[in-house]
Write a protein that holds these residues in place. Sequence first.
Motif, PDB file in Angstrom:
ATOM      1  N   SER A 206     -17.140 -11.207  -0.530  1.00 23.28           N
ATOM      2  CA  SER A 206     -16.993 -11.214  -1.996  1.00 23.28           C
ATOM      3  C   SER A 206     -16.735 -12.718  -2.420  1.00 23.28           C
TER       4      SER A 206
ATOM      5  N   GLU B 163     -13.910   9.619   1.111  1.00 21.63           N
ATOM      6  CA  GLU B 163     -14.645  10.408   0.363  1.00 21.63           C
ATOM      7  C   GLU B 163     -15.983  10.767   0.781  1.00 21.63           C
TER       8      GLU B 163
ATOM      9  N   THR C 219      -2.158  -5.663  -3.415  1.00 19.96           N
ATOM     10  CA  THR C 219      -2.808  -4.211  -3.380  1.00 19.96           C
ATOM     11  C   THR C 219      -2.159  -3.490  -2.700  1.00 19.96           C
TER      12      THR C 219
ATOM     13  N   ASN D  51      -7.655   5.979  -8.878  1.00 23.30           N
ATOM     14  CA  ASN D  51      -8.462   4.852  -8.515  1.00 23.30           C
ATOM     15  C   ASN D  51      -7.868   3.718  -8.730  1.00 23.30           C
TER      16      ASN D  51
ATOM     17  N   CYS E 245      -5.793   2.487  -6.291  1.00 28.06           N
ATOM     18  CA  CYS E 245      -4.415   2.401  -5.736  1.00 28.06           C
ATOM     19  C   CYS E 245      -4.100   1.825  -4.576  1.00 28.06           C
ATOM     20  N   GLY E 246      -5.314   1.709  -3.888  1.00 29.17           N
ATOM     21  CA  GLY E 246      -5.321   1.125  -2.521  1.00 29.17           C
ATOM     22  C   GLY E 246      -5.755   1.992  -1.323  1.00 29.17           C
TER      23      GLY E 246
ATOM     24  N   TYR F  15      -5.722  -9.148  -1.874  1.00 30.51           N
ATOM     25  CA  TYR F  15      -7.092  -9.691  -1.632  1.00 30.51           C
ATOM     26  C   TYR F  15      -7.153 -11.309  -2.110  1.00 30.51           C
TER      27      TYR F  15
ATOM     28  N   SER G 242      -8.523   2.956  -0.057  1.00 31.07           N
ATOM     29  CA  SER G 242      -9.773   2.406   0.701  1.00 31.07           C
ATOM     30  C   SER G 242      -9.013   1.299   1.334  1.00 31.07           C
TER      31      SER G 242
ATOM     32  N   TYR H 112      -9.933  -6.052   7.383  1.00 31.54           N
ATOM     33  CA  TYR H 112      -9.025  -6.921   7.054  1.00 31.54           C
ATOM     34  C   TYR H 112      -7.437  -6.811   7.774  1.00 31.54           C
TER      35      TYR H 112
HETATM   36  P1  ATP Z   1     -10.940   4.578  -5.519  1.00 32.99           P
HETATM   37  O1  ATP Z   1     -10.107   5.776  -5.317  1.00 32.99           O
HETATM   38  O2  ATP Z   1     -11.456   4.168  -6.710  1.00 32.99           O
HETATM   39  O3  ATP Z   1     -11.964   4.233  -4.372  1.00 32.99           O
HETATM   40  P2  ATP Z   1      -8.616   2.906  -3.934  1.00 32.99           P
HETATM   41  O4  ATP Z   1      -7.500   3.713  -4.144  1.00 32.99           O
HETATM   42  O5  ATP Z   1      -9.717   3.160  -2.733  1.00 32.99           O
HETATM   43  O6  ATP Z   1     -10.006   3.180  -5.230  1.00 32.99           O
HETATM   44  P3  ATP Z   1      -9.386   0.280  -3.394  1.00 32.99           P
HETATM   45  O7  ATP Z   1     -10.755   0.277  -3.162  1.00 32.99           O
HETATM   46  O8  ATP Z   1      -8.466   0.244  -2.081  1.00 32.99           O
HETATM   47  O9  ATP Z   1      -8.674   1.442  -4.107  1.00 32.99           O
HETATM   48  O10 ATP Z   1      -9.005  -0.874  -4.155  1.00 32.99           O
HETATM   49  C1  ATP Z   1      -7.652  -1.433  -4.488  1.00 32.99           C
HETATM   50  C2  ATP Z   1      -7.612  -2.510  -5.494  1.00 32.99           C
HETATM   51  O11 ATP Z   1      -8.092  -3.750  -4.692  1.00 32.99           O
HETATM   52  C3  ATP Z   1      -8.224  -2.271  -6.706  1.00 32.99           C
HETATM   53  O12 ATP Z   1      -7.793  -2.647  -7.857  1.00 32.99           O
HETATM   54  C4  ATP Z   1      -9.653  -3.341  -6.473  1.00 32.99           C
HETATM   55  O13 ATP Z   1      -9.877  -4.048  -7.714  1.00 32.99           O
HETATM   56  C5  ATP Z   1      -8.989  -4.432  -5.442  1.00 32.99           C
HETATM   57  N1  ATP Z   1     -10.197  -4.626  -4.675  1.00 32.99           N
HETATM   58  C6  ATP Z   1     -10.886  -3.947  -3.781  1.00 32.99           C
HETATM   59  N2  ATP Z   1     -11.635  -4.826  -3.080  1.00 32.99           N
HETATM   60  C7  ATP Z   1     -11.620  -5.995  -3.183  1.00 32.99           C
HETATM   61  C8  ATP Z   1     -12.144  -7.131  -2.929  1.00 32.99           C
HETATM   62  N3  ATP Z   1     -13.157  -7.324  -2.050  1.00 32.99           N
HETATM   63  N4  ATP Z   1     -11.673  -8.363  -3.513  1.00 32.99           N
HETATM   64  C9  ATP Z   1     -10.662  -8.252  -4.345  1.00 32.99           C
HETATM   65  N5  ATP Z   1     -10.063  -7.143  -5.073  1.00 32.99           N
HETATM   66  C10 ATP Z   1     -10.424  -6.171  -4.604  1.00 32.99           C
END
Ligand code: ATP
Length: 667
Positions: free
Chosen positions: A187, A589, A441, A461, A463-464, A435, A466, A476
């Motif tokens: 990234s 998902e 996060t 969405n 919230c962290g 990150y 994934s 990570y």
């Molecule tokens: P969703 O339901 O939309 O899949 P999620 O709960 O799985 O979301 P994550 O994908 O864990 O959320 O992301 C959590 C936060 O971390 C988000 O605000 C996202 O912008 C940020 N984020 C995710 N990946 C990266 C990355 N590679 N670099 C920087 N920030 C990241």
Amino acid sequence: MKQFRRALRLAFRRPGIVAACWATSLLVAVFWATNLLAVWPIVDAVMHGESIPSWLAKEVAEQRATIARLDVESEGLSARLAEADAGAETASELRFELANLRETQEHAQQKIDNIAWVQPTAERWLPDTPFETLLYVCAFVLVGTIIKNLFRVANLVLVAQLGETVAYELRKAYFAQVLRLDLAEFSDRGRGDLMTRCTSDLGHVGQGVQVLFGQAVREPLKAIACFAMAAWFSWRLLALTVFVLPIAVLGIRWLAKSLKRANRRAMEELSGVFESLTETLGGIRVIRTFGREAGESDRFNQSLRQLYWRRMKIAGYDSLASPMTENLGVAMVVTAAVAGGYLVLNRETDLFGVKISDTALTHGQMTAFFAMLAGMGDPARRLSGVFGAIQRASVSAERVYAVLDRRPAIADPPSPTPLPTEWKALRFEGLSFQYTPDRLTLEDVSLEVKAGETIALVGPNGCGKSTLLSLPPRLYDPSEGVVSIDGIDLRDVSLDDLRGRIGVVSQQAQLMNLSVADNIAFGRPGATHDEIVMAAQQAHAHRFITERLAAGYDTLVGPGGGRLSGGQRQRLALARAILRDPELLILDEATSQIDVESEQLIHKTLTAFMRGRTTLLITHRPSTLTLADRVVVMDAGRVIDVGTPDELADRCDLFRRLCCQPLRESA
Ligand code: ATP
């Protein structure tokens, strides 16, 4: 330059080829200078109606006559010296003149001795008419040129082999390193930048190696051979012509620095162009559907324009190199022409009181001297391209080694602790993760997952969720806190041992450009066809594979699985995880794109597959939630509640909002 030297060391792993490169360069140089030497007998012998043997005999006769004349002159001088007053000024002048005469006599004698050395061979083998001599000299030049070019071809092939070998070795190491790099690097740097380094930069490094072992050795050797020959004719005249060298050194240093700077910027711009290109190719559907072609073209054109100007700057510097060396060459030849012409035309050996040659130079010697200067000019002109190529290679090597030297933070520990075959619990303890340094996060997340348990994560969405699920396979590492299995910190476990027990199915369901069967067996190479088919049947993929795909299990799925629908890709990803038979299953998902009817069938499979297997899943579909023993509700990086779906439906507002709305099921 330091990094480029490291790349060069790879070339020295083939010492045989390196030695052959140098040997062929040396032979090219020797033949180059010897061929030019042919003008000497043509001007001094053929043009004067002589053959080489008669020319040599004439030369000996002339030198003998000179010695005899100088004998008479020195006798006269000796007599005058005997008469002169020993302390008078004239006596010391006479002594000086006498010494000069003796020196000239010695040189004439030396010349006779040298000729005597080759004369018998010349008389035996060389023709005695001028025309035949001309034919012999021409044949010598022709054969010499052919041999020189044969060595040149061999040299070019050998240096290409060295350059390509270095590029091949580095690309191999680079690819292996990219596979090890922390995900954060992807990234941060971007895929375009990583690709540019592997393609364009490594191409420049390979070319730099070729130039350094080829042109950079061959051309100076050619120049040195001519230089040595010119010095043999008259080193003093040569010294007079090389006064321009310091100016050239200063100019070349300035050019080298400017080229290096310009190349570094151009490579950065090229990375930007690659970045835009990969993004556009990957997002072509979105660009089309949103009608953003013009906007994307503008963005791309902007990067291209920057690259264009950088390249123009480099072209400017590159174009300066050749005229600079040409001016230098012409300055040398002009100086030699004026000085040498004066000496030959006046049969002089001194210029402004400084001795230039011991005996007066002949027309042939002066012509050969000019030929040698011209012979130095050609390699100098060819060398002008070397600066650009080496500066480019040096910048590119820095960019390549910046990635190669990167030590991934996520790596095997020095002495890994083996995971128990049967483990009892996976624990997340006091976890924080970021990150970027400015934002957390995940914050203080603690959770225990018992072996065999199915845990579902829900939350809005971003919230962290994934992010949390990327910690067990160590995509990570947490910034704070520990992820452990039966008390063993996962950072103390070898990555192979850990990841060998985990199967992941994600929303994107990334596939490789392989056949359907190979994709299913991706996590378990060596699986039999029957096992692959069984896994596909369980993931309800068998029917579409056999009925819809032209070559069934042998159908190529295209880059990233692009020839399949989203739902088909997810089924294959599920089959891939089923075949791997992991102890810990992570479903992010994983069924989001599968239609409701098929999902019910897949649920049955999943229920059977998840039985007795530890599973972490992210879903918002109430039907999938029923598979979970417990549900973890997350918000803004924190765990806000944990319970069974029924308990949470009663007490957790966020859970109800996310999962208990009638329309969600079909959303
Ligand atoms: P969703 O339901 O939309 O899949 P999620 O709960 O799985 O979301 P994550 O994908 O864990 O959320 O992301 C959590 C936060 O971390 C988000 O605000 C996202 O912008 C940020 N984020 C995710 N990946 C990266 C990355 N590679 N670099 C920087 N920030 C990241």
